[in-house]
Write an enzyme that holds these catalytic residues in place. Structure first.
Site, PDB file in Angstrom:
ATOM      1  N   TRP A 102       0.829  -1.212   0.000  1.00  0.00           N
ATOM      2  CA  TRP A 102       0.000   0.000   0.000  1.00  0.00           C
ATOM      3  C   TRP A 102       0.855   1.250   0.000  1.00  0.00           C
ATOM      4  CZ3 TRP A 102      -4.304  -1.129  -1.954  1.00  0.00           C
ATOM      5  CH2 TRP A 102      -4.882  -2.371  -1.695  1.00  0.00           C
ATOM      6  N   ASP A 169      -0.991   6.805   6.503  1.00  0.00           N
ATOM      7  CA  ASP A 169      -2.084   5.903   6.140  1.00  0.00           C
ATOM      8  C   ASP A 169      -2.297   4.962   7.324  1.00  0.00           C
ATOM      9  OD1 ASP A 169      -3.722   3.912   5.189  1.00  0.00           O
ATOM     10  OD2 ASP A 169      -2.466   3.354   3.481  1.00  0.00           O
ATOM     11  N   LYS A 193     -11.930  -1.458   8.010  1.00  0.00           N
ATOM     12  CA  LYS A 193     -11.204  -2.397   8.864  1.00  0.00           C
ATOM     13  C   LYS A 193     -11.598  -2.215  10.325  1.00  0.00           C
ATOM     14  CE  LYS A 193      -7.827  -2.116   5.388  1.00  0.00           C
ATOM     15  NZ  LYS A 193      -8.187  -3.256   4.577  1.00  0.00           N
TER      16      LYS A 193
END
Ligand code: PMP
Length: 356
Positions: A102, A169, A193
């Site tokens: 990511w 992030d 999440k």
């Protein structure tokens, strides 16, 4: 029977959040209307958005410190490009830590905007650890990192001291542990999440870093415009924001992020202790960087795969296979995962040991 859900995301949410969310689909706030059919400008939904935004800041200890919380769309993947669009100056540069897939995706987007310096990378070791000992250029417009690497099961335990704005992030560990969040200038996280269903992205931004890039930013990608519109520049993801609010309220009732962190540490401890004890398994990530959200592990002998898979499936466990780039298993033990479910997995690992 309700499964023990180890999925990496979208993932488990508290059972009481599912129940309250179901009720709101049928009859929201006793209004005789579903949350899915009311205007986002209605008094009831504006109250949801306002509370969600202020509770997010409260749980992070950022109330009254110059931050704004937004619930946007487009996932963390859109934040990958919004960060450079809003913060990287024309002819400026940004510094990135490459700690996983990511992070790499974020770097790719930044490169569309200007010079993107990768200060360190653990790619050569298949991202099994967090790179350390790097230097952040003091003339960078910002430094970007990923607090938790969902795929590889590594988590930053320390964040570098730097004079440049820090962008993080936090998609897979937001609200899971207490940090000094005021050290970050821009935090973003896909809801799916630790917070809610897919469809909302939480953005927490220090207002004074915005409107300095000198760029003309298209409206939907401009954080300042979203702040001015109080996160209602266009129709927000109404249901995802509502479910996120329910989860934030649940975290607050549990005693806040610090209390939830204690439970998360106990769950991670239980599982890593078994991985290290059981001669059939090994952890995939460097011990000092192990994530307390995504626990990655492998069988020492692939011949045991079939037996192990049959055992955990029979125990009502779901979502355990690892990401294809690591293999093995990944137990995502987000905030809502009860320790009793982790015990079920540990018992299955012990059962394998006595069986083979
Ligand atoms: N960052 C991290 C750390 C992630 O785990 C994910 C999704 N798994 C993403 C970014 C991408 O998020 P989205 O699908 O919301 O764009």
């Amino acid at each position: 029977m309700k499964k023990h859900n180890y999925s990496a995301g979208p993932s488990i949410l508290p059972q009481e959040v599912f129940e309250k969310a179901s009720k709101a689909i049928l009859n929201f706030n006793d209004s005789g209307l579903s949350i899915l059919e009311i205007s986002h400008r209605s008094k009831d939904f504006v109250a949801v958005m306002d509370e969600a935004r202020s509770l997010a800041l409260e749980l992070l200890g950022l109330t009254g410190k110059g931050y704004q919380a937004l619930f946007l769309q487009g996932g963390a993947s859109t934040a990958f490009l919004m960060a450079p669009y809003n913060l990287m100056k024309e002819n400026g540069k940004a510094a990135y830590l490459d700690s996983g897939t990511w992070a790499t995706a974020a770097i790719k987007e930044a490169k569309y905007f200007g010079e993107t310096v990768v200060v360190a990378s653990s790619k050569e070791e298949n991202y099994n650890h967090i790179p350390k000992g790097y230097t952040i250029p003091s003339d960078a417009d910002y430094f970007h990192c990923t607090s938790n690497n969902t795929i590889f099961g590594t988590q930053m335990k320390d964040f570098p001291a730097t004079n440049v704005p820090v962008v993080c992030d936090m998609s897979s560990d937001i609200f899971s542990r207490n940090l000094d969040f005021s050290k970050f200038d821009l935090i973003y996280a896909g809801a799916q999440k630790n917070m809610g269903p897919a469809g909302a992205t939480l953005v927490v931004v220090k207002e004074d870093i915005l409107e300095k890039s000198g760029r003309t930013i298209p409206s939907m990608l401009d954080y300042a415009k979203h702040i001015k519109a109080e996160s209602m520049y266009n129709t927000p993801p109404v249901f995802a924001v509502y479910v996120s609010l329910l989860t934030l309220q649940w975290i607050k009732e549990k005693g806040g992020v610090a209390a939830v962190e204690k439970l998360n540490d106990a769950k991670a401890d239980l599982l890593y202790t078994e991985i290290d004890r059981n001669p059939l398994f090994k952890g995939a990530a460097a011990v000092e960087d192990r994530s307390n959200m995504n626990v990655t592990f492998l069988l020492n002998n692939a011949d045991h795969t079939e037996t192990f898979d049959a055992l955990w499936k029979a125990a009502g466990i779901s979502g355990l296979p690892g990401h294809r780039s690591v293999g093995g298993y990944r137990a995502s033990i987000y905030n809502a995962m009860p320790i009793e479910s982790v015990q079920v997995l540990v018992d299955v690992m012990k059962a394998l040991e006595s069986k083979v």
